[in-house]
Motif scaffolding. Sequence first.
Motif, PDB file in Angstrom:
ATOM      1  N   TRP A  14       8.661   5.446  -1.107  1.00 54.50           N
ATOM      2  CA  TRP A  14       9.720   6.525   0.297  1.00 54.50           C
ATOM      3  C   TRP A  14       8.679   6.420   1.026  1.00 54.50           C
ATOM      4  N   PHE A  15       7.661   6.213   1.568  1.00 48.44           N
ATOM      5  CA  PHE A  15       6.500   6.584   2.178  1.00 48.44           C
ATOM      6  C   PHE A  15       7.379   6.297   3.817  1.00 48.44           C
TER       7      PHE A  15
ATOM      8  N   PRO B 106       0.977  -1.022   0.280  1.00 49.65           N
ATOM      9  CA  PRO B 106      -0.362  -0.089   0.344  1.00 49.65           C
ATOM     10  C   PRO B 106       0.817   0.898  -0.064  1.00 49.65           C
ATOM     11  N   TYR B 107       1.867   1.128   0.891  1.00 48.75           N
ATOM     12  CA  TYR B 107       2.643   2.530   0.035  1.00 48.75           C
ATOM     13  C   TYR B 107       4.406   2.125  -0.066  1.00 48.75           C
ATOM     14  N   GLU B 108       4.202   3.468  -1.236  1.00 48.30           N
ATOM     15  CA  GLU B 108       5.672   3.110  -2.158  1.00 48.30           C
ATOM     16  C   GLU B 108       6.987   3.382  -0.922  1.00 48.30           C
TER      17      GLU B 108
ATOM     18  N   LYS C 206      10.338   8.814   4.430  1.00 44.56           N
ATOM     19  CA  LYS C 206      10.000  10.012   4.860  1.00 44.56           C
ATOM     20  C   LYS C 206       8.712  10.117   5.987  1.00 44.56           C
ATOM     21  N   ASN C 207       8.483   9.211   7.037  1.00 39.93           N
ATOM     22  CA  ASN C 207       7.933   9.358   8.270  1.00 39.93           C
ATOM     23  C   ASN C 207       9.127   8.553   9.085  1.00 39.93           C
ATOM     24  N   ARG C 208      10.082   8.648   8.855  1.00 39.00           N
ATOM     25  CA  ARG C 208      11.401   7.752   9.745  1.00 39.00           C
ATOM     26  C   ARG C 208      10.394   6.636  10.145  1.00 39.00           C
TER      27      ARG C 208
ATOM     28  N   ARG D 195      -6.174   3.748  -3.065  1.00 39.17           N
ATOM     29  CA  ARG D 195      -6.711   2.634  -2.690  1.00 39.17           C
ATOM     30  C   ARG D 195      -5.818   3.865  -1.540  1.00 39.17           C
ATOM     31  N   GLN D 196      -4.819   4.693  -1.390  1.00 43.56           N
ATOM     32  CA  GLN D 196      -4.477   5.574  -0.536  1.00 43.56           C
ATOM     33  C   GLN D 196      -5.572   6.424   0.769  1.00 43.56           C
TER      34      GLN D 196
END
Lengths: 448, 457
Positions: A66-67, A62-64, A70-72, B403-404
């Motif tokens: 970089w996510f 669900p997240y690339e 970016k969110n450490r 989805r996001q």
Amino acid sequence: MTSKDGVVIIGNGIAGTTAARHIRKQSDVLITMISSEATYFFSRPALMYVYMGHIRLQDTEPYESWFWKKNRITLIQDHVLSIDPAQKSVALSSGNSIPYRTLILATGSEPRKLNIPGEDLDGVTGLYSLHDLQYIEVQTQNIKEAVIAGGGLIGIELTEMLYSRGIKVTLLIREERFYDTVLPMEESRMVERHLEELGIEVIPMTEIRFIEGDTLGRIQAIHTQHGDRIECQFAGITIGVRPNIAGLHCPGLAYKSGYLVDQFLQTNLPGIFAIGDCAELRNPDPDRKAIEPVWYTGRMMGETVASTICGNPTEYHPGYWFNSAKFFNIEYQVYGKIDPTISSDPSGVYWEHPEGCRSIRINATHDKVTGFLLMGIRFRKEVCEHWIQDQTPVERVLAQLDAAFFDSEFSARYGHEVRRIYETRTGRSIRPEMMPIQRKRIGMTSAR
Amino acid sequence: MPRHTDPSFSIITPEYGNLTAGQKVFVLLAIAGVLLLVMGTSGTYGPSIWPLMLSLLLISIGITGFGYLQYRTKAPGIHNDGVWHRNLTSRGLISLGLAGLLTGFYILLYFFPSYLGLRADGNHGLIGFFDPLSLWIKRQPASQWFVYGVMYTLAILLFGFKFLWKYRHIRYQQLRTISVMFFQLCFAFILPEWMERLNRPSMDLKNMWPLNYSFFFEWNLNDLIQNGTWGLFMLGWGIALILIISPVLTYFFGKRWYCSWVCGCGGLAETAGDPFRHLSDKSLRAWKIERWMVHLVLVIVVVMTAMVLYTYVTGNSRILFLDSFQLRSAYGFFIGAIFSGVIGVGFYPLLGPRVWCRFGCPMAAILGLQQRFFSRFRISTNGGQCISCGNCSVYCEMGIDVRQYAQRGQDIIRASCVGCGICAAVCPRGVLKLENGKIRIPELKDPFVAKASTKGE
């Protein structure tokens, strides 16, 4: 800030990932997630669609990438061997150890086993992990027949996967009918009919007694407890899951089936929480179970534990039960309480489309609505929960039923048909009415 | 996760698409039709209309029969099995070849129509083969645009028929597909051709400025003004579309009323382009590029149109360093031909069918701005039941990472959404629904990032 002040999360499934995201929303604390299964969070229920070719493996994430940066959120792909609650650190199989102030156990489930001869043959597996999926991909190449044992959600998902590749599937169910712990008789039969139409054989009241292999250690048939032999080149064992708590050593940590937690999802050890499939509630809310291995509860627990950890102690109250799934082409949604043992509640309503692939069940106690079960029809959760919360009389729900339909525009709504069922039975007549527009949020469990 | 390197997911590809005997027959019929078309380009059939009609008929029977057989035997539902395993739909060699063919055709069509047989002293080749049909319909010899129009319309009708079968269980999909088929056949093809037959100014009445960027060119304005009531009606209609009809419809229904119910570009994308919809890029980077690009095209088309009108009124073509004639021919070349045609359709099998709509269409940009800030349309989510499986994002032809939003329980209000409704269809948990609710303006912040505090460690 040093790493000693950090939060360490073991497991990067939906529970662990939700916890991490919500901690980061509220705090700058160091967050480390450890998983031996995969570097990045992926959607476990989506694995079936990878096998079926609807999506690719990377689409389940669900997240690339970089996510996380970016969110450490630090991601470590490693296996946790043990926890030292006195030193407050976890030891990894790579030899490293990581200190923590707060530890969240989100280790998920593992498939139950039958413990029968032949279960370790090649071509016999459950479906849970990424590794299982890769194993199934390899083991089902060019095979003709498969047997699936277990009439639950994963069982039917695996059946659908194999069916999509043209494999002939036989589904063995221990009980008298499909998914009888959740679905009432009519809905079970609907699914069974659907499977039959697709050419999938469903054999009820049947278990595997042992699995027969060839000289190379590959499965070639299963034998049922009735003495039947079914030839197959693959067997899926999908008889449910259990908390994945084996293989993680932590002195003094209390567990039964899963890690025992209180209302704050805290274990008996200070600073250690457990969430998701691996957690077992000591005192679950009424109408809820101690272990609920579903996606939505994992997410709610992750959100709850994040609040607690960030200085806002929050009890876990998941609200009304809801779930949804898909049995091949039949979508299924449930809101609130549905008793699978009663086929027709005296004050409730059950309507089924003449074509037999859609239904609406409204459950009620003393004329107050307590639950909805939909097959092949989508209802709006907010509206259903609102009715349940207000203990709305059945007749008012029926009158306002059109407000709940969530199918796409121009789809047929079946309020009239459902009302007819009730009217015929009771001799009363119901006038359809508009539902007053209410958009208030219900319960603590928003999805955000 | 061992990303994309695990051999079990790349080396082994299951066998799909073993055609049934019936399907093979229809494929052969279609091939026969194409062969007849190729033979027809040699001019051997003379002025008879029948060889062309037979060819088009064979192709039509082939495609519709194939589509019918593909879905007839399957229970109503979502049929995306093997989409990412098949060569044609997963950027394999076959799709590369198809992209090459389409791109080549568009290059000939736009820049070298003489190779298709266009000649002032009597067409030959492919265009010549269409002469009898053109003469029959509008009493004029065919042009490359007539040939293109026939093929385009046929593609929407035939693949639209296939789409209708594929989604026969969803009323919304049925209605909007019938709608694009109707508008293409009647508004984009029959009506303009008939007007040409009557020697009246012809116009696709649904093709609105700025997608129809030549609407305010002086030859068009003169043509409309000099042609009596009908011309004036079309001028008025074109302006009313821009100023009244479109804003009102977009307010109530979102841009979908145009992009996936009426528009010809959208019509082709939704029908012939449907097998490629999952190929759109869903990354945040692609979204950033999209916003820059589509709005830049909008700015350019507005500037160009303003200058063209300035030239029309004053007779003066130069403003500062820009020349209105140069600007319009540059726009026509780069945007009108290369972007919307060559790349827009030619790259269907590689980038998905909505590349033009997403990155280039100035009409979509205007409607999108309105949809984002002043429309009742949104996709609503159903109480946090998303399992983050990603089907919605994958099958979004506009590359929206649906989805996001869904997994956070947020309504989806995005400028680019054309409201095709496929995300809602493929969702296995019944989470998404297209709706026209009360107006709601989303927050202007990046929705993809869990709010990380900006304080240092």
